[in-house]
Each structure stands twice: as C-alpha cells, then as structure tokens.
Design an enzyme around this catalytic site. Sequence first.
Site, short mmCIF file in Angstrom:
data_model
loop_
_atom_site.label_atom_id
_atom_site.label_comp_id
_atom_site.label_asym_id
_atom_site.label_seq_id
_atom_site.Cartn_x
_atom_site.Cartn_y
_atom_site.Cartn_z
N ASP A 113 41.47 40.00 42.93
CA ASP A 113 40.01 40.03 42.79
C ASP A 113 39.43 41.24 43.53
O ASP A 113 38.57 41.95 43.02
CB ASP A 113 39.42 38.73 43.32
N GLU A 117 43.67 38.03 37.43
CA GLU A 117 43.44 38.56 38.78
C GLU A 117 44.72 38.49 39.61
O GLU A 117 45.03 39.41 40.37
CB GLU A 117 42.31 37.80 39.46
#
Length: 227
Positions: free
Chosen positions: A49, A120
Amino acid sequence: MNNRKLEEVLQYNFKNRKLLQTALNHGSYCMEQGMGHEQSNQRLEFLGDAFFDAIISVELFNRMEGDEGTLSRTRATIVCENSLATVAEHLEIGKYLNLGKGENNAGGRHKKSLQADAVEAIVGAMFLDGGYDAAKEFVLREFKQIIDDAIEGKIILDYKTKVQEEFQKSGKNVRICYELDRATGPDHDKTFYVHLNCNGKRYGSGSGKTKKEAEQQAAKATIEGGI
C-alpha cells in the site's frame, strides 16, 4: 494453483517464491491451516500500500502541473479499491488466492476487497524481492490505462453525486430513485440489478455484489449513455 503461471501473468519471476505464496495467503486460510499471522498477506499488503501510493504520487508529480489538491484528488481515483480490483480481475488474481473453506464458499475469490488487498500484497512482495524498480515497473504497466484516465479526468469516484449534478443542470425539480429489478444467487453471494429512474423515466442499469455498488453502476451507465 500453479504460482509459476501467475508469475507469467505478472511478468515477473520471483527469486524468493515464498514471498509470492505469502502474498496470496488470506487470513482465513492461515487460521484454518494453523499458520501464524505473519504468513498471511496482511503485512505485505501494508508494505505494498505504501509503495503503491508512492509510485503513483511520483508518476502524477512528473506528469501533472496541478496544485497539491489536484494531485491528491487525482491520486485518490487511482489509489483505491476499485482500481486495484479492476487490475486484479484483469490478471485473474482471484483464482490464485489461498482462502479458508468458509471464505471460499462465500465467494471470496470474487470479492473486490480481497482481490485489491492481494494486489497490494503482490506489490509489497515484488519490492522485497526485486526492489523499488521491480514494483514500479509492475504498477506503471498494469495501471497505465487507469493512470491515463485519471489524469485526463475520466474517472469519477461517486457517480451518484455526479448524475444528480448533471440532472440538476436542467433547472427543473429532479427526483432520482434507484429501483431494484432483481437479485440472483444464494444469500452469501448475491448479485443485485437496479436501474435509475428520474422523474418517472428509466435510465441506465447496473449490477453489483451490493445494492450500493449496483446503484453506482446504474448512475455510471446513465452518465455514459447521455442525459
């Protein structure tokens, strides 16, 4: 599922294939298998992320001339669950996920949130395996169309608000409602179908795993169909 096939899809060969395996391990699978939380993809998701955000931020900084607010709003249209899930669906990440039986039976392979988290995690795994450049190459290649569309202002986060604004431009009183046409599938994995109705006239239709998602799609279809 053969992760080597996934490496072909990702166009990246892991030196440490355990990282890719971990990126695909959902928490429900780890719990069911008696594995520790460190073997689920949550830590890699956290890392991915951060680097996904950084890669997109640098790309927008280099390609756009807007102020901080413009850059932040544009980034928000890219660094979000929808864009991550779009790429995940294109790469068919769902079929490679390791899920617990309950999550799998509940349609977990098709859940946007799980697919987005996995992308992610894969970005995080690539960073650890091949460094920033490896993660950057993957992100800029797979998200190219989304990035281009965001820079050109083609991506709207809230279609329901946008469609309301478009109808109100007429200056007339506007009454918009979203009507449920049908719902299919078992209780744990339903798909909802709705259409937008404005002042008694039917407009765009949409579908989704939740009513809210279906309504957004109906609003999007209405905008794209012309008001």
